[in-house]
Scaffold this motif. Sequence first.
Motif, PDB file in Angstrom:
ATOM      1  N   UNK A   1      33.136  38.868  57.629  1.00 12.32           N
ATOM      2  CA  UNK A   1      32.981  37.787  56.635  1.00 12.32           C
ATOM      3  C   UNK A   1      31.811  38.017  55.677  1.00 12.32           C
ATOM      4  N   UNK A   2      31.021  39.055  55.908  1.00 12.03           N
ATOM      5  CA  UNK A   2      29.828  39.317  55.099  1.00 12.03           C
ATOM      6  C   UNK A   2      30.218  39.699  53.674  1.00 12.03           C
ATOM      7  N   UNK A   3      29.683  38.970  52.705  1.00 16.14           N
ATOM      8  CA  UNK A   3      29.934  39.259  51.289  1.00 16.14           C
ATOM      9  C   UNK A   3      28.685  39.782  50.588  1.00 16.14           C
ATOM     10  N   UNK A   4      27.696  40.204  51.362  1.00 19.96           N
ATOM     11  CA  UNK A   4      26.413  40.620  50.813  1.00 19.96           C
ATOM     12  C   UNK A   4      26.414  42.107  50.437  1.00 19.96           C
ATOM     13  N   UNK A   5      27.265  42.479  49.496  1.00 20.55           N
ATOM     14  CA  UNK A   5      27.295  43.849  48.989  1.00 20.55           C
ATOM     15  C   UNK A   5      26.048  44.063  48.127  1.00 20.55           C
ATOM     16  N   UNK A   6      25.329  45.178  48.296  1.00 14.31           N
ATOM     17  CA  UNK A   6      24.082  45.406  47.539  1.00 14.31           C
ATOM     18  C   UNK A   6      24.345  45.788  46.073  1.00 14.31           C
ATOM     19  N   UNK A   7      24.726  44.801  45.275  1.00 11.22           N
ATOM     20  CA  UNK A   7      25.122  45.040  43.878  1.00 11.22           C
ATOM     21  C   UNK A   7      23.982  45.536  42.996  1.00 11.22           C
ATOM     22  N   UNK A   8      22.753  45.294  43.381  1.00 12.34           N
ATOM     23  CA  UNK A   8      21.633  45.787  42.574  1.00 12.34           C
ATOM     24  C   UNK A   8      21.348  47.254  42.835  1.00 12.34           C
ATOM     25  N   UNK A   9      21.905  47.782  43.936  1.00 13.40           N
ATOM     26  CA  UNK A   9      21.637  49.164  44.329  1.00 13.40           C
ATOM     27  C   UNK A   9      22.845  50.083  44.128  1.00 13.40           C
ATOM     28  N   UNK A  10      24.089  49.510  44.173  1.00 19.49           N
ATOM     29  CA  UNK A  10      25.296  50.332  44.118  1.00 19.49           C
ATOM     30  C   UNK A  10      26.395  49.671  43.298  1.00 19.49           C
ATOM     31  N   UNK A  11      27.294  50.501  42.806  1.00 17.67           N
ATOM     32  CA  UNK A  11      28.548  50.010  42.225  1.00 17.67           C
ATOM     33  C   UNK A  11      29.662  50.945  42.663  1.00 17.67           C
ATOM     34  N   UNK A  12      30.883  50.429  42.678  1.00 20.04           N
ATOM     35  CA  UNK A  12      32.049  51.221  43.079  1.00 20.04           C
ATOM     36  C   UNK A  12      33.027  51.255  41.913  1.00 20.04           C
ATOM     37  N   UNK A  13      33.441  52.464  41.544  1.00 19.90           N
ATOM     38  CA  UNK A  13      34.383  52.674  40.450  1.00 19.90           C
ATOM     39  C   UNK A  13      35.696  53.196  41.027  1.00 19.90           C
ATOM     40  N   UNK A  14      36.822  52.642  40.554  1.00 17.55           N
ATOM     41  CA  UNK A  14      38.148  53.102  40.978  1.00 17.55           C
ATOM     42  C   UNK A  14      38.876  53.671  39.762  1.00 17.55           C
ATOM     43  N   UNK A  15      39.531  54.806  39.961  1.00 17.84           N
ATOM     44  CA  UNK A  15      40.362  55.428  38.933  1.00 17.84           C
ATOM     45  C   UNK A  15      41.700  55.817  39.536  1.00 17.84           C
ATOM     46  N   UNK A  16      42.686  56.016  38.679  1.00 18.81           N
ATOM     47  CA  UNK A  16      43.981  56.515  39.108  1.00 18.81           C
ATOM     48  C   UNK A  16      44.174  57.946  38.631  1.00 18.81           C
ATOM     49  N   UNK A  17      45.129  58.652  39.250  1.00 19.60           N
ATOM     50  CA  UNK A  17      45.449  60.023  38.868  1.00 19.60           C
ATOM     51  C   UNK A  17      46.954  60.187  38.865  1.00 19.60           C
ATOM     52  N   UNK A  18      47.483  60.785  37.812  1.00 20.94           N
ATOM     53  CA  UNK A  18      48.920  61.004  37.699  1.00 20.94           C
ATOM     54  C   UNK A  18      49.352  62.380  38.173  1.00 20.94           C
ATOM     55  N   UNK A  19      48.420  63.274  38.383  1.00 21.90           N
ATOM     56  CA  UNK A  19      48.713  64.645  38.776  1.00 21.90           C
ATOM     57  C   UNK A  19      49.083  64.687  40.261  1.00 21.90           C
ATOM     58  N   UNK A  20      50.358  64.969  40.562  1.00 21.61           N
ATOM     59  CA  UNK A  20      50.795  65.035  41.947  1.00 21.61           C
ATOM     60  C   UNK A  20      50.097  66.165  42.702  1.00 21.61           C
TER      61      UNK A  20
ATOM     62  N   UNK B   1      45.259  61.815  45.423  1.00 22.83           N
ATOM     63  CA  UNK B   1      46.355  61.207  44.682  1.00 22.83           C
ATOM     64  C   UNK B   1      46.861  59.974  45.414  1.00 22.83           C
ATOM     65  N   UNK B   2      47.047  58.862  44.750  1.00 24.24           N
ATOM     66  CA  UNK B   2      46.934  58.596  43.325  1.00 24.24           C
ATOM     67  C   UNK B   2      45.635  57.902  42.909  1.00 24.24           C
ATOM     68  N   UNK B   3      44.661  57.742  43.835  1.00 25.41           N
ATOM     69  CA  UNK B   3      43.453  56.990  43.509  1.00 25.41           C
ATOM     70  C   UNK B   3      42.192  57.782  43.792  1.00 25.41           C
ATOM     71  N   UNK B   4      41.145  57.407  43.096  1.00 27.84           N
ATOM     72  CA  UNK B   4      39.823  57.957  43.341  1.00 27.84           C
ATOM     73  C   UNK B   4      38.810  56.825  43.356  1.00 27.84           C
ATOM     74  N   UNK B   5      37.822  56.936  44.240  1.00 32.58           N
ATOM     75  CA  UNK B   5      36.762  55.932  44.359  1.00 32.58           C
ATOM     76  C   UNK B   5      35.422  56.631  44.347  1.00 32.58           C
ATOM     77  N   UNK B   6      34.478  56.064  43.619  1.00 29.39           N
ATOM     78  CA  UNK B   6      33.142  56.632  43.537  1.00 29.39           C
ATOM     79  C   UNK B   6      32.119  55.545  43.782  1.00 29.39           C
ATOM     80  N   UNK B   7      31.241  55.779  44.750  1.00 34.25           N
ATOM     81  CA  UNK B   7      30.095  54.911  44.992  1.00 34.25           C
ATOM     82  C   UNK B   7      28.947  55.500  44.188  1.00 34.25           C
ATOM     83  N   UNK B   8      28.427  54.738  43.255  1.00 34.44           N
ATOM     84  CA  UNK B   8      27.344  55.205  42.391  1.00 34.44           C
ATOM     85  C   UNK B   8      26.066  54.484  42.790  1.00 34.44           C
ATOM     86  N   UNK B   9      25.052  55.253  43.135  1.00 36.65           N
ATOM     87  CA  UNK B   9      23.756  54.660  43.446  1.00 36.65           C
ATOM     88  C   UNK B   9      23.042  54.370  42.133  1.00 36.65           C
ATOM     89  N   UNK B  10      22.634  53.129  41.965  1.00 33.60           N
ATOM     90  CA  UNK B  10      21.947  52.714  40.742  1.00 33.60           C
ATOM     91  C   UNK B  10      20.452  52.920  40.936  1.00 33.60           C
TER      92      UNK B  10
END
Length: 153
Positions: free
Chosen positions: A45-64, A92-101
Motif C-alpha cells: 500500500x506504500x505510495x511513497x515513491x522518492x519523486x525528488x530523487x528518481x523518475x521512471x520513463x517508459x517507451x515502446x519499440x516496434x522492432x521485433x 520488445x515491446x517496452x522499455x523502462x528507465x529509472x533515472x536518478x535525478x
Amino acid sequence: MGYLDINIQANINFFRFQKQVVSMLMSTSNGVYKDYFKDYLLDAKNTNFPTKKFKIIMNGYLDFNVFRMNGQMIGANLSGGSEIVGSEIQVFPLGFTLVELNGSEKEKNINSGLDITNWFDAKDCQQKKEFSLRTYTKSQPFPYYISGVIPKP
C-alpha cells in the motif's frame, strides 16, 4: 532515429503496474538503490515513491528483433570518472528507465518518453487511462541523448 507517438487506451491497475516496473528495475541495479525502494516495494500500500530523487520513463519499440538490454547505466563526467545514473530494462515491446535525478535540469527535463513516476499515486484498482507512448522503430540505448550516459554491459 525514427519514432511514433502512439495513443493507447489501457484498462489496468496502474499503481501495481508501476510497482512491478520498479521491482524489475531494482533487480537490474544490483542493489544500488535498495535503500531508496525497500519500504516502497515491501509494503503493497506504500505510495511513497522518492519523486525528488528518481523518475521512471517508459517507451515502446516496434522492432521485433529488439535486443534485450538491462542493467545499470553509467554516466561519464568531464574529470574522466564515472557514476551510476540509473537502471534500464528494454525488451520488445517496452522499455523502462529509472533515472536518478542528481539535481541536474538535464535529467528533470527528459521528455522523450512517458514519465510513469506519478502512477504510484493512482488508486489500487483497475482503471481506464489514455496516454501517448513514444514508440521507436529501432532499438536503442535510452536515454540516449543524455550526454555521456551509456548502458553498462
